[in-house]
Design a protein around this motif. Structure first.
Motif: not given
Length: 606
Positions: A400-424
């Motif tokens: 599903v591509g890459q995060p947009v400028p201003g957004s960051s993503v990470r994979i948690s220890a349980t494999g869950e996708l997490e996000v932070k940014g001005q859009n949250v």
């Protein structure tokens, strides 16, 4: 593989005085007042146009009416309507005066509407037609904060504009200046595919940041005289976002389509350059082309053309240049097959944009191979719609591509996708405990989706954390890829994989009425059979089995679908198995059809 990724480049900045309304005024400044901005499908089939100047004039006149009505900054106003230009006008007018837009899906019941109206303390509600007005009116006495219901078909816009003549431009401009980026813009109630709907509070900054970031990611879609035909419900964040996205262009036009009943014809008359939809619509286009080809010589040509389109797309993905023989073969299929399929979207189509649900990889590679770039996005209501995109020139199919400028993503220890940014989003309305559960201890938003990241930050979704099936033998099964494969069968509408705490994996399948009608004659079966009549036919089961076998070929035996049942009914919002945005509610399917699953798949009596 990476566990955290931030899109490189400058950090996108949203000024404190930027709002959803400034997206409109910025467009007006760039394009001028006479630039066409919107077109609306009229009852007689024609398209009426508003220029950027006319649209802004309408928005300001409506905003004045809202002020005179008594709508103060922070007051909640509901729009209960199908997609139409008035939805857009009201949305921008409410944003201009600092009101909070509370959309309700046009398919929601009176009881669902009542809950939303009361949870968000709606002061004014605007319905589009008599039927939806009556739904709201039936619960009016149970909504103590609701003062008035207006109806678009009864000249609600004209009434608001009439009220507004007493408000000066100076008073309106003062109200507009008092609205900031961090003010609440909307409360959007999630569709409830994993539980009771919750009201996500989204600010102007959330939408402005994600809209401008998206424009940086896929500028090609907004180049020149870009034209978007919008038919998804504007109550959904995805459609709201794409509306704002077009406003960030210099000359783009958005067409509002209230009904999809004549969608193929409307594609031809509106002539979009890109179309936004959910996977099911693209599946229907493909299946319709396959059915039209039939099972004879033309059918064999179509099958070969489809397979070659996928091979062509895969070559592109690997960075390989086709040789002369391959280019000639592609040109041959272009004349016979590809051009007519592209033409189904109108004569000017360039891009397809898909979101709302996972898209089958084979379908994406097919459309890409026939010359239609399929842009896939990923996001949540809680992120103001997509925060990740595939790019036109970095379109890695299967991600599903890459995060947009201003957004960051990470994979948690349980494999869950997490996000932070001005859009949250800032949290769920009146639900502090649910809000706390949605964020990790360090403030990252937990999406509930399982995913992986490659070295360049492309996101591959592997399933929903809550959807993972654990069989009685302890095998973890991700159902979505198999469901996607089975649902590519032309006569299948939905497939839901089951097997939690069961000895093996099974599937519940519903039939597609249109696909069935076209398929029956090819099998020398009586035309006109209903879904109920066809569900028990051995020929139907045999056809679906082909696609089940194809899905099983991609997984281990422990993960494979051993048995499936074909339901004599479909999933609907009425039986609670579909959300208003047409997502399947997996827990409800298991609940509503528990007897059929127990007896039809597992041979158990209840």
């Amino acid at each position: 593989m990476l566990t955290e990724y931030t899109t490189p480049g400058h950090a996108l900045t949203v000024r404190d005085n930027e709002t959803i309304y400034t997206l409109l005024t910025d467009r007006l400044e760039r394009s001028g007042a006479d630039s066409p901005l919107t077109e609306n499908k009229e009852p007689d089939g024609s398209w009426s146009t508003l220029t950027a100047g006319q649209f802004n004039d309408e928005v300001r006149a409506i905003a004045k009416g809202l002020i005179q009505f008594g709508i103060a900054k922070g007051d909640a106003v509901t729009i209960f309507s199908a997609t139409r230009v008035e939805w857009g006008l009201l949305d921008f007018a409410l944003a201009a005066v600092g009101a909070v837009t509370v959309p309700i899906y046009d398919t929601d019941s009176a009881i669902q509407a009542e809950r939303i109206l009361n949870d968000s303390d709606v002061k004014l509600a605007i319905a589009d037609n008599q039927e939806r007005f009556d739904r709201l009116d039936s619960v009016f006495d149970h909504c103590p904060k609701l003062e008035r219901i207006l109806m678009l078909d009864a000249n609600a816009i004209a009434a608001l504009k009439g009220l507004g003549v007493m408000i000066s431009d100076e008073e309106l401009d003062e109200r507009i200046a008092g609205v900031g980026a961090d003010d609440l813009a909307t409360i959007v109630y999630t569709s409830g595919s994993t539980g009771a709907p919750k009201g996500a509070e989204l600010t102007h900054r959330n939408f402005v940041s994600i809209t401008r970031a998206a424009a940086e990611c896929v500028p090609e879609m907004l180049e020149g005289n870009a034209r978007l035909l919008l038919f998804l419900p504007l109550a959904h964040c995805f459609a709201r976002f794409i509306q704002y996205f077009v406003f960030t262009s210099d000359a783009g036009v958005i067409g509002y389509l209230p009904s999809t009943k004549t969608l193929p014809h409307d594609m031809q008359t509106f002539e979009p350059t890109f179309v936004l939809s959910v996977p099911r619509v693209f599946e229907k286009v493909y299946n319709a082309a396959s059915r039209k080809a039939g099972t004879g010589f033309k059918g064999r040509i179509f099958a070969k053309a489809a397979e070659f389109a996928r091979e062509w797309s895969e070559m592109e993905q690997r960075g390989e240049r086709p040789d002369a023989k391959q280019r000639a073969e592609h040109a041959f299929y272009e004349r016979l097959v590809y051009s007519s399929i592209r033409g189904a979207f109108g004569p000017r189509i360039k891009y397809l944009a898909c979101g709302g649900a996972p898209l089958d990889r084979r379908l994406a590679t097919f459309f890409n191979g026939i010359g239609l770039t399929m842009i896939q996005g990923y996001g949540l209501t809680e992120t103001a719609a997509p925060f990740a995109f595939t790019r036109v020139h970095d379109n890695v199919i299967g991600t599903v591509g890459q995060p947009v400028p201003g957004s960051s993503v990470r994979i948690s220890a349980t494999g869950e996708l997490e996000v932070k940014g001005q859009n949250v989003f800032r949290g769920y309305h009146n639900l502090p405990e649910k809000t706390a559960e949605t964020f990790a201890a360090d403030g990252w938003l937990k999406t509930g989706d399982l995913a992986s990241l490659d070295d360049e930050g492309h996101i591959t979704l592997t399933g929903r954390a809550k959807d993972i099936i654990i069989t009685a033998g302890g095998k973890n099964v991700a159902p979505i890829p198999m469901e996607q494969e089975i649902a590519t069968c032309p006569i299948v509408e939905h497939a839901v994989v089951v097997g939690d705490n069961r000895p093996f994996v099974g599937a519940v399948v519903t039939l597609d009425q249109e696909g069935l009608e076209n398929w029956l004659p090819t099998q020398k079966l009586p035309a006109g059979l209903t879904i109920e009549q066809a569900a028990g036919l051995p020929e139907v089961a045999a056809e679906i089995q082909k696609y089940v076998d194809r899905a099983n070929a991609e997984v281990s035996r422990a993960e494979s679908v051993r048995k499936f049942i074909v339901l004599p009914v479909t999933f609907t919002q009425e039986n609670k198995c579909l959300t208003p945005s047409m997502k399947v509610v997996r827990p409800k399917v298991n609940e509503v059809f528990t007897d059929q699953i127990a007896s039809g798949i597992y041979g158990a009596k209840r």
